[in-house]
Design a protein around this motif. Structure first.
Motif, PDB file in Angstrom:
ATOM      1  N   LEU A 100       1.038  -1.305  -0.164  1.00 20.89           N
ATOM      2  CA  LEU A 100      -0.336  -0.314  -0.223  1.00 20.89           C
ATOM      3  C   LEU A 100       0.431   1.035  -0.187  1.00 20.89           C
ATOM      4  O   LEU A 100       0.295   2.349  -0.978  1.00 20.89           O
ATOM      5  CB  LEU A 100      -1.031  -0.300   1.280  1.00 20.89           C
ATOM      6  N   ILE A 101       1.979   0.904   0.668  1.00 20.92           N
ATOM      7  CA  ILE A 101       2.919   2.468   0.530  1.00 20.92           C
ATOM      8  C   ILE A 101       3.203   2.840  -0.250  1.00 20.92           C
ATOM      9  O   ILE A 101       3.538   3.549  -0.396  1.00 20.92           O
ATOM     10  CB  ILE A 101       4.368   2.492   1.700  1.00 20.92           C
ATOM     11  N   LEU A 121       2.248   1.717  -3.922  1.00 17.10           N
ATOM     12  CA  LEU A 121       1.354   2.095  -4.231  1.00 17.10           C
ATOM     13  C   LEU A 121       0.579   4.107  -3.805  1.00 17.10           C
ATOM     14  O   LEU A 121       0.578   4.584  -5.378  1.00 17.10           O
ATOM     15  CB  LEU A 121       0.190   1.424  -4.115  1.00 17.10           C
ATOM     16  N   ASP A 122       0.780   4.410  -3.049  1.00 25.28           N
ATOM     17  CA  ASP A 122       0.472   4.989  -2.625  1.00 25.28           C
ATOM     18  C   ASP A 122       1.371   6.161  -3.133  1.00 25.28           C
ATOM     19  O   ASP A 122       1.403   7.382  -3.950  1.00 25.28           O
ATOM     20  CB  ASP A 122       0.573   5.883  -0.927  1.00 25.28           C
ATOM     21  N   TRP A 123       3.008   5.344  -2.484  1.00 27.31           N
ATOM     22  CA  TRP A 123       4.118   7.303  -3.268  1.00 27.31           C
ATOM     23  C   TRP A 123       4.100   6.422  -5.040  1.00 27.31           C
ATOM     24  O   TRP A 123       4.323   7.322  -5.249  1.00 27.31           O
ATOM     25  CB  TRP A 123       5.447   5.673  -3.392  1.00 27.31           C
ATOM     26  N   GLY A 158       1.804   6.457  -6.741  1.00 25.71           N
ATOM     27  CA  GLY A 158       0.284   7.294  -7.229  1.00 25.71           C
ATOM     28  C   GLY A 158      -0.743   6.476  -7.863  1.00 25.71           C
ATOM     29  O   GLY A 158      -1.614   6.683  -8.635  1.00 25.71           O
ATOM     30  N   VAL A 159      -0.590   5.632  -7.250  1.00 24.73           N
ATOM     31  CA  VAL A 159      -2.184   4.709  -7.741  1.00 24.73           C
ATOM     32  C   VAL A 159      -2.921   4.432  -6.991  1.00 24.73           C
ATOM     33  O   VAL A 159      -2.802   3.872  -5.870  1.00 24.73           O
ATOM     34  CB  VAL A 159      -1.068   2.976  -8.493  1.00 24.73           C
ATOM     35  N   GLY A 160      -4.094   4.739  -7.074  1.00 22.88           N
ATOM     36  CA  GLY A 160      -5.480   4.519  -6.331  1.00 22.88           C
ATOM     37  C   GLY A 160      -6.155   4.462  -6.218  1.00 22.88           C
ATOM     38  O   GLY A 160      -6.564   3.129  -7.955  1.00 22.88           O
ATOM     39  N   GLY A 185       4.357  -3.457  -5.561  1.00 22.84           N
ATOM     40  CA  GLY A 185       2.351  -2.708  -5.739  1.00 22.84           C
ATOM     41  C   GLY A 185       2.350  -3.363  -6.689  1.00 22.84           C
ATOM     42  O   GLY A 185       0.772  -3.906  -6.572  1.00 22.84           O
ATOM     43  N   VAL A 198       3.246   4.397 -13.472  1.00 22.60           N
ATOM     44  CA  VAL A 198       1.811   3.858 -12.683  1.00 22.60           C
ATOM     45  C   VAL A 198       1.700   2.261 -14.240  1.00 22.60           C
ATOM     46  O   VAL A 198       0.544   1.587 -13.727  1.00 22.60           O
ATOM     47  CB  VAL A 198       1.120   5.216 -13.457  1.00 22.60           C
ATOM     48  N   THR A 253       3.337  -0.316 -13.425  1.00 25.65           N
ATOM     49  CA  THR A 253       2.242  -0.886 -12.218  1.00 25.65           C
ATOM     50  C   THR A 253       1.271  -1.878 -12.306  1.00 25.65           C
ATOM     51  O   THR A 253       1.219  -3.830 -12.256  1.00 25.65           O
ATOM     52  CB  THR A 253       2.040  -0.591 -10.757  1.00 25.65           C
TER      53      THR A 253
END
Length: 548
Positions: free
Chosen positions: A42-43, A45-47, A49-51, A364, A424, A427
């Motif tokens: 999760l960290i 993905l947040d870094w 920019g994948v939400g 991610g 992104v 990923t």
């Protein structure tokens, strides 16, 4: 050496006893790894920019691209099919080379057949090294050593495949019935006779089945190698996407996927026959060294000799003659000086950030792929799926996803997102690839679940969700941990695939230095990733030991 014991306990491994780690360590590993993995994923993905919104819009962009790429076209069908055939010959020749080397290393690395501890240690080290170095790195090295063409791809596929086949071959030898070897040895047979009469008939079906499975993998891998100078359909795919000729790219992709499905269908069918027929191994009589012609032995001989003939044709097609292989060996020794010592100067400023981005993309993608792949794999397993219709639909989706080469996935997502959102796109592309990989492994593991724990939970009045949580995941947890770390390992190695199309900083730098022939800088980029991969393998080994 294995230790013989009195009758094995139900569900245990017959013939061996291993001390189990303390229950506290197993519980810590079983709970600690999933929590740490999810948090780190999760960290990452947040870094990156994948939400959730990015996931929805991202797959919407891909759907829009596919709509623009329809209907597919083929400007030169004859050339396309010729390049697909070149790719197939490269995969067959590489797999044949790997099978030959792995057979020797497997016998030397097996505890029951190795002539000594030193020889076994060396054989195991070679197997581990081949598995740790990505095939794309081997390809770059051999292109530098002997030039552009299919032979570097064959050597790259062959050496990298030794890592997997050598390990599987050694395990098959160690699991062979020692009684057969002892019976053959009792006749006064020498080491070679004990090997060929006492071991080979038992392991041949498993060896051939593993080789066929590796051929399936290598065809997908050879598509990528084509994009770095090994020839074949991979270069056509990359060129079509580079010129934004998406209908042409779709046509090439469909032909490639169709051949992948054909190779997989043949491979699965032959593996099923070999493994099914080879479950019962006939033991030769003590006073004769002749092995009976059982159904398993006949199937193994037909597949083996047929495969040798096909491999000979493939080697001729790609120019892998003994003389060419000798020249390649000499050229490789000479090329080592171009790669060593590594030059960290030109990439010192980007290595830290590049490694962080590579690890974030891998984490991610592995998290997203695992979250999607585990349910898909369970639904595709006969032992877990609620009904045949659900299982058939899940299997169809799984086969469809697995038939798409990873290079094609990355090209599609990068074309849909653009280079500005390359990490992104990379990923999400790797997450689709990971979902297919994890689903396949989970489905295979779920088919082998013991019925006893599930029946015990149901007899206690548990519902379907409780059965799933306690009896299914309770048994799958050790294998699922290994599967997840294996997927992370694969995704870390994929940094070069992303770099080919500019979807990752470190991989892009690697691609640029390869084009500039700065091979000492290439080594400087690859070595830190290699260390990272070895660290993941070490963690995986420790967790497997804690959860056994």
């Amino acid at each position: 050496m294995t230790t013989r014991t009195a009758p094995a306990r139900p569900g245990g491994a017959a013939g061996t006893t291993r001390p189990k780690p303390p229950r506290g360590a197993r519980r810590l590993a079983a709970w600690g790894f999933p929590i740490a993995f999810v948090l780190l994923g999760l960290i990452a993905l947040d870094w990156l920019g994948v939400g959730v919104g990015g996931l929805i819009s991202g797959f919407g962009e891909v759907a829009g691209l596919l709509a623009r790429a329809w209907p597919p076209t083929l400007a030169d069908p004859a050339t396309t099919f010729a390049h697909v055939l070149d790719t197939l010959w490269m995969a067959i020749a590489g797999t044949a080379l790997a099978a030959l080397l792995a057979a020797v290393l497997g016998v030397l690395a097996a505890g029951t057949t190795s002539p000594g501890r030193t020889v076994r240690a060396v054989a195991l080290s070679v197997i581990v090294a081949c598995r740790a170095v990505p095939d794309i790195v081997f390809a770059v090295f051999f292109v530098a050593a002997i030039g552009i063409g299919p032979l570097p791809g064959v050597l790259a596929l062959g050496l990298h495949s030794v890592g997997m086949l050598g390990k599987l071959f050694a395990e098959a030898v160690e699991q062979a019935d020692e009684g057969v070897r002892e019976a053959v040895a009792g006749t006064g047979a020498g080491p070679a006779q004990r090997l060929f009469a006492g071991v080979a008939p038992q392991v041949a079906p498993a060896w051939i089945a593993a080789t066929l499975y590796r051929l399936d993998i290598n065809f997908r891998g050879s598509v990528l190698l084509g994009a770095v100078g090994a020839g074949g359909i991979g270069l056509d795919l990359k060129t079509a996407f580079g010129f934004t000729d998406y209908p042409e790219a779709t046509g090439i992709a469909l032909v490639t996927v169709a051949v992948v499905l054909l190779v997989e269908a043949v491979s699965v069918g032959l593996r099923g026959q070999l493994l099914g027929a080879g479950r019962t191994v006939a033991v030769p009589r003590v006073r004769e060294l002749r092995v009976p012609w059982t159904r398993g032995r006949i199937a193994a001989h037909v597949a083996g000799w047929g495969g040798l003939a096909l491999a000979a044709v493939a080697c001729r097609q790609v120019g892998a003659s003994p003389a060419a292989l000798a020249d390649a060996a000499a050229g490789s020794v000479a090329a080592l000086g171009e790669f060593f010592p590594p030059d960290f100067g030109p990439v010192a400023d980007l290595l830290g950030q590049g490694l962080l981005e590579t690890a974030a993309i891998a984490l991610g993608a592995t998290l997203l792929g695992t979250l999607a792949g585990v349910p898909l794999g369970l639904l595709a397993a006969r032992a877990v799926a609620p009904n045949h219709g659900v299982r058939l639909a899940a299997r169809t989706l799984l086969v469809g996803l697995r038939s798409i080469p990873d290079l094609l996935l990355v090209l599609i997502f990068v074309a849909a997102f653009g280079l500005m959102d390359g990490p992104v796109a990379g990923t999400l592309a790797l997450s689709v690839f990971t979902a297919a990989l994890v689903a396949k492994l989970v489905a295979d593991d779920a088919e082998e679940l013991r019925a006893g724990p599930r029946e015990a939970v149901l007899s206690a009045g548990a519902g379907p969700l409780q059965e799933l949580a306690l009896a299914v995941f309770g048994q799958l947890t050790p294998r699922l941990v290994t599967t997840t770390l294996y997927a992370l390992d694969v995704n870390l190695r994929a940094f070069f695939i992303l770099g080919i199309v500019g979807a990752g900083e470190l991989g892009y730098a690697l691609s640029q230095h390869i084009r500039a022939l700065n091979y000492d800088v290439v080594t400087a980029i690859v070595l830190p990733v290699f260390v990272l991969v070895l660290a993941v393998e070490a963690i995986s080994a420790r967790l497997r030991s804690a959860l056994r």
